[in-house]
Enzyme design. Sequence first.
Site, PDB file in Angstrom:
ATOM      1  N   ASP A  14      -5.786  21.144 -11.565  1.00 45.31           N
ATOM      2  CA  ASP A  14      -6.175  19.906 -12.247  1.00 45.31           C
ATOM      3  C   ASP A  14      -5.732  20.056 -13.700  1.00 45.31           C
ATOM      4  O   ASP A  14      -6.307  20.823 -14.463  1.00 45.31           O
ATOM      5  CB  ASP A  14      -7.694  19.723 -12.128  1.00 45.31           C
ATOM      6  CG  ASP A  14      -8.195  18.438 -12.786  1.00 45.31           C
ATOM      7  OD1 ASP A  14      -7.494  17.893 -13.663  1.00 45.31           O
ATOM      8  OD2 ASP A  14      -9.308  17.988 -12.428  1.00 45.31           O
ATOM      9  N   ARG A  59       0.855  -1.195   0.000  1.00 50.04           N
ATOM     10  CA  ARG A  59       0.000   0.000   0.000  1.00 50.04           C
ATOM     11  C   ARG A  59       0.886   1.238   0.000  1.00 50.04           C
ATOM     12  O   ARG A  59       0.633   2.212  -0.688  1.00 50.04           O
ATOM     13  CB  ARG A  59      -0.959   0.021   1.202  1.00 50.04           C
ATOM     14  CG  ARG A  59      -1.708   1.341   1.282  1.00 50.04           C
ATOM     15  CD  ARG A  59      -2.905   1.419   2.229  1.00 50.04           C
ATOM     16  NE  ARG A  59      -2.963   0.460   3.288  1.00 50.04           N
ATOM     17  CZ  ARG A  59      -2.258   0.535   4.440  1.00 50.04           C
ATOM     18  NH1 ARG A  59      -1.447   1.561   4.646  1.00 50.04           N
ATOM     19  NH2 ARG A  59      -2.374  -0.392   5.350  1.00 50.04           N
ATOM     20  N   LYS A 107      -7.146   9.555 -18.212  1.00 48.22           N
ATOM     21  CA  LYS A 107      -7.426  10.216 -19.483  1.00 48.22           C
ATOM     22  C   LYS A 107      -6.201  10.165 -20.408  1.00 48.22           C
ATOM     23  O   LYS A 107      -5.829   9.100 -20.828  1.00 48.22           O
ATOM     24  CB  LYS A 107      -7.913  11.647 -19.206  1.00 48.22           C
ATOM     25  CG  LYS A 107      -8.965  11.741 -18.075  1.00 48.22           C
ATOM     26  CD  LYS A 107     -10.291  11.044 -18.383  1.00 48.22           C
ATOM     27  CE  LYS A 107     -11.195  10.875 -17.173  1.00 48.22           C
ATOM     28  NZ  LYS A 107     -11.479  12.058 -16.387  1.00 48.22           N
ATOM     29  N   TYR A 146     -15.021  19.817 -13.417  1.00 44.70           N
ATOM     30  CA  TYR A 146     -15.425  18.428 -13.613  1.00 44.70           C
ATOM     31  C   TYR A 146     -16.542  18.099 -12.602  1.00 44.70           C
ATOM     32  O   TYR A 146     -16.428  18.466 -11.424  1.00 44.70           O
ATOM     33  CB  TYR A 146     -14.209  17.528 -13.409  1.00 44.70           C
ATOM     34  CG  TYR A 146     -14.535  16.055 -13.427  1.00 44.70           C
ATOM     35  CD1 TYR A 146     -15.004  15.438 -14.579  1.00 44.70           C
ATOM     36  CD2 TYR A 146     -14.384  15.274 -12.283  1.00 44.70           C
ATOM     37  CE1 TYR A 146     -15.317  14.088 -14.586  1.00 44.70           C
ATOM     38  CE2 TYR A 146     -14.688  13.917 -12.284  1.00 44.70           C
ATOM     39  CZ  TYR A 146     -15.159  13.329 -13.449  1.00 44.70           C
ATOM     40  OH  TYR A 146     -15.472  12.007 -13.452  1.00 44.70           O
TER      41      TYR A 146
END
Length: 385
Positions: free
Chosen positions: A176, A52, A201, A104
């Site tokens: 972003d 992790r 993306k 977004y």
Amino acid sequence: MAVTKYKGFATKAIHAGQIPDPTTGAIMTPIFQTSTYVQESPGKNKGYAYARGKNPTRSALENCLAALEGAKYGLCFSSGMGAIDAVLKLLRPGDEVITGDDLYGGTYRIFTKVFANFGIKFHFVDLKKASNILKYINANTKMIWLETPTNPIMQIIDIEACAKIAKKNNLICAVDNTFASPFLQNPLAHGADIVMHSVTKYLGGHSDVIMGALCLSDDNLYQQLAFIHNSCGATPGPQDSFLVLRGIKTLHIRMERHCYNGRKIAAFLKSHPKIDKLYWPGFPDSVNHSIAKKQMRDFGGMISFSLKGNKQEDAFKIASKLKIFSLAESLGGVESLINHPATMTHASIPKTERDKAGVVESLLRLSVGIEDIKDLIADLKQALA
Ligand SMILES: *Cc1c(COP(=O)(O)O)cnc(C)c1O
């Protein structure tokens, strides 16, 4: 820490963070499909204790992303939203965030439906003029959150001007950078503190991975975010990290074609009689075009447009007639997509807010892929006929 010995973007995209596997010479970074690492004695390990916290495939990707953004550090998350969630956890109840009025949908949702419940206040401001921020700054303000180009209206926000205001007022400036990708824009170079990506993306680029990332250079912020990253645990697996490392090797080539196709399609749509408003930052008469030219290397393959008469059914008809553009959420993959923001990506934003931002009922958003431009234009021509 990022490997900085490569100068050019393409060389970084292919090599940064990656070395041939020391045990076999494998040129591709192996997929280290393991949850834990054997220790020689308690606490004595090779820098990896539990997956992790750290995984070598992920480390290679984090270092590659950092190099592409000109950052010291990269952190990968199991989704873009996981990355945004981590940034917001830098805040405390009572803190305030100034952000744009065209975001977004998932970002708007996590702001208003999740973190607002923890006592964080968000101001949604028209940031086309950076000085609009000033009216909202008070003693509780801690962060400016930007998206540029914005989704789906492709507004351009001046990163340098916003970062200057942030610095002067001791605020964190987070950007972003999903729509531009590091190929078109590097916010840290314009003074931002944190760059966020939906790696899903353009970086992944092949519509087969969900992932997020943060890139930054500030040691103190990095320590806090790395702690949140490991403590909250939204970390991606090695298989996905490998797919993105592989995707990034062609990022520069893909982006060149996205930009080329985007420019041609924007020009085709500009003169189409059925189109009302057309949003693409490359037009000389588009709002803040000069800022786009200053902070972006090219204008990308994201284009939105509304239809004369503004009827949702007309938008739906066009979407259903298209044969190469697929109707789907997401963007940035090799294949062309069309999306109806009001009912898909931006459905979680109330209609009054959507209309204010220009996300009207007939608005359609294209993610222009890298297919043959003649085929793409022919497809749009028949669907708009
Ligand atoms: C998709 C997207 C996100 C969220 O990323 P996920 O990987 O889907 O969690 C955030 N910002 C923008 C601009 C996006 O397009």
